[in-house]
Design a protein around this motif. Sequence first.
Motif, PDB file in Angstrom:
ATOM      1  N   ASP A 255     -10.747  -3.064  -1.499  1.00  0.00           N
ATOM      2  CA  ASP A 255     -11.008  -1.898  -0.655  1.00  0.00           C
ATOM      3  C   ASP A 255     -11.525  -2.319   0.720  1.00  0.00           C
ATOM      4  O   ASP A 255     -11.161  -1.725   1.745  1.00  0.00           O
ATOM      5  CB  ASP A 255     -12.024  -0.974  -1.328  1.00  0.00           C
ATOM      6  N   ARG A 258      -8.601  -3.382   2.823  1.00  0.00           N
ATOM      7  CA  ARG A 258      -7.824  -2.251   3.333  1.00  0.00           C
ATOM      8  C   ARG A 258      -8.536  -1.618   4.534  1.00  0.00           C
ATOM      9  O   ARG A 258      -7.887  -1.199   5.503  1.00  0.00           O
ATOM     10  CB  ARG A 258      -7.626  -1.201   2.240  1.00  0.00           C
ATOM     11  N   GLU A 357      -1.571  -8.561   2.232  1.00  0.00           N
ATOM     12  CA  GLU A 357      -1.658  -7.328   3.020  1.00  0.00           C
ATOM     13  C   GLU A 357      -0.712  -6.267   2.467  1.00  0.00           C
ATOM     14  O   GLU A 357      -1.098  -5.102   2.282  1.00  0.00           O
ATOM     15  CB  GLU A 357      -1.316  -7.630   4.482  1.00  0.00           C
ATOM     16  N   TYR A 358       0.533  -6.639   2.192  1.00  0.00           N
ATOM     17  CA  TYR A 358       1.506  -5.664   1.706  1.00  0.00           C
ATOM     18  C   TYR A 358       1.257  -5.287   0.247  1.00  0.00           C
ATOM     19  O   TYR A 358       1.427  -4.124  -0.137  1.00  0.00           O
ATOM     20  CB  TYR A 358       2.929  -6.186   1.906  1.00  0.00           C
ATOM     21  N   LEU A 360      -1.568  -5.087  -1.210  1.00  0.00           N
ATOM     22  CA  LEU A 360      -2.738  -4.210  -1.262  1.00  0.00           C
ATOM     23  C   LEU A 360      -2.385  -2.750  -0.997  1.00  0.00           C
ATOM     24  O   LEU A 360      -3.119  -1.848  -1.382  1.00  0.00           O
ATOM     25  CB  LEU A 360      -3.780  -4.661  -0.238  1.00  0.00           C
ATOM     26  N   HIS A 361      -1.261  -2.521  -0.323  1.00  0.00           N
ATOM     27  CA  HIS A 361      -0.887  -1.158   0.019  1.00  0.00           C
ATOM     28  C   HIS A 361       0.239  -0.621  -0.851  1.00  0.00           C
ATOM     29  O   HIS A 361       0.780   0.447  -0.570  1.00  0.00           O
ATOM     30  CB  HIS A 361      -0.518  -1.083   1.509  1.00  0.00           C
ATOM     31  N   ARG A 396      -4.361   2.964  -8.235  1.00  0.00           N
ATOM     32  CA  ARG A 396      -4.933   2.122  -7.192  1.00  0.00           C
ATOM     33  C   ARG A 396      -5.319   0.809  -7.844  1.00  0.00           C
ATOM     34  O   ARG A 396      -5.623   0.766  -9.027  1.00  0.00           O
ATOM     35  CB  ARG A 396      -6.189   2.770  -6.599  1.00  0.00           C
TER      36      ARG A 396
END
Length: 420
Positions: A255, A258, A357-358, A360-361, A396
């Motif tokens: 979190d 992000r 990065e990707y 995580l989303h 999530r």
Amino acid sequence: MKNGTLQNATWIVDPYPTLARLRAQAPVHRLQQADGTALWFVTREPDVRTALMDRRLTVDPVHSRSDRGHSGFSLPGPLRENLLTLDGKAHARLRRFAAPAFSARRAETWRERIRSTTARLAAGLATRPSADLIADFAIPLPLTVAADLLGVPAAHRPALAEWTTAMVTHDRHQQLDAAVHHVHGLIARLIHARRRQPGPDLLSTWVTARDTHQHISDDELVSLAFQIWWAGIENVTHAIGHGILLLLDHPHQADALRAEPGRMAATVEELLRRTAPTATAAPRFARHDLTLAGARIRAGDTVVLSLASANRDPAPHTLPDRFTPGRLPSRHLAFGHGPHYCPGTALARIQLQTALEYLLHLPGPALTPDRPPRCRNSMRLHGFDELPVTIASHLRPSPPSSGFHSFDGMRQANSPEPEL
């Protein structure tokens, strides 16, 4: 601790308790190999760091008394002399030839292309209810980057992907040998083609430089391209697998990333320290009888340096088992140290930062409860051959419910979250 083998089921799943005992009780531990020769396993950080610079130890297997292979598979003749098996002037010459292509500045020119590849792979994952993050993401990303870097034509990529996957995920020597043979053959053919018709790729640049200045031989050119291909893909693949598991295990850190993407670089450095996907450095061989950290080692003995253990040594690393992004100083040995420090670190870091990065989303992912990850059966690498996940829009990233966590967090489902 008695002489014997470290590779058992417990070691494969979670090597860190054993490494901690070795650091305390037998920091230079003698193992007996099948052919009767000794293997010395070095675990303390100061000893590992010093040995990586010790000229009394060489990576050249001509100095080994053992008949066993140390690469996990047999290399064809043209590949046997490479950056991991050469020392001294020969190694320095080959490294000087390759280094400009992997400078931090050159690696940055690849960032947007890496982001484009990562975005495409992540978009494909987002449309699926489940996936294997190794086969569907962690291998294709560095494989595509390496193929683009070397200029592999699109028509050859499907077969090359199949052979590379076999090299990264299979333990059977017969399958490994066949895959190595095919990849070696394709690289040799590509070099021949680039000699006739150069392109804008790295392989063409190397072919032109080799033919113009002849700093390296044809065999060295083939072995260099092969090593960049294999090592770059394998190491990044296992680091990505560790990264997503570690963040699933620490959702508050996920979190935080992000919310503050600028923390990603520091997070990747801590990930590399704490998980050390490349668990051991290339084997060293004693040039002559010597003493290392109090252990008497004979000429020709094999010395294996545990990067994973050194990175968890409490002497230089405060509370080393904690996942602490941004810890200072960050003196990890995940990429080695000294003359054999990994030349591709800048490109590897960009791939890891972009991959996490990707991931995580994504809408999820979460570990698949009834399909636990399949660990890599290797002393040299700590990683996964399979990493099944479920992906759903209502999920999530959260601690997995299966009780299977990253190597150092494999607890039962009702065990407490480790203190950070």
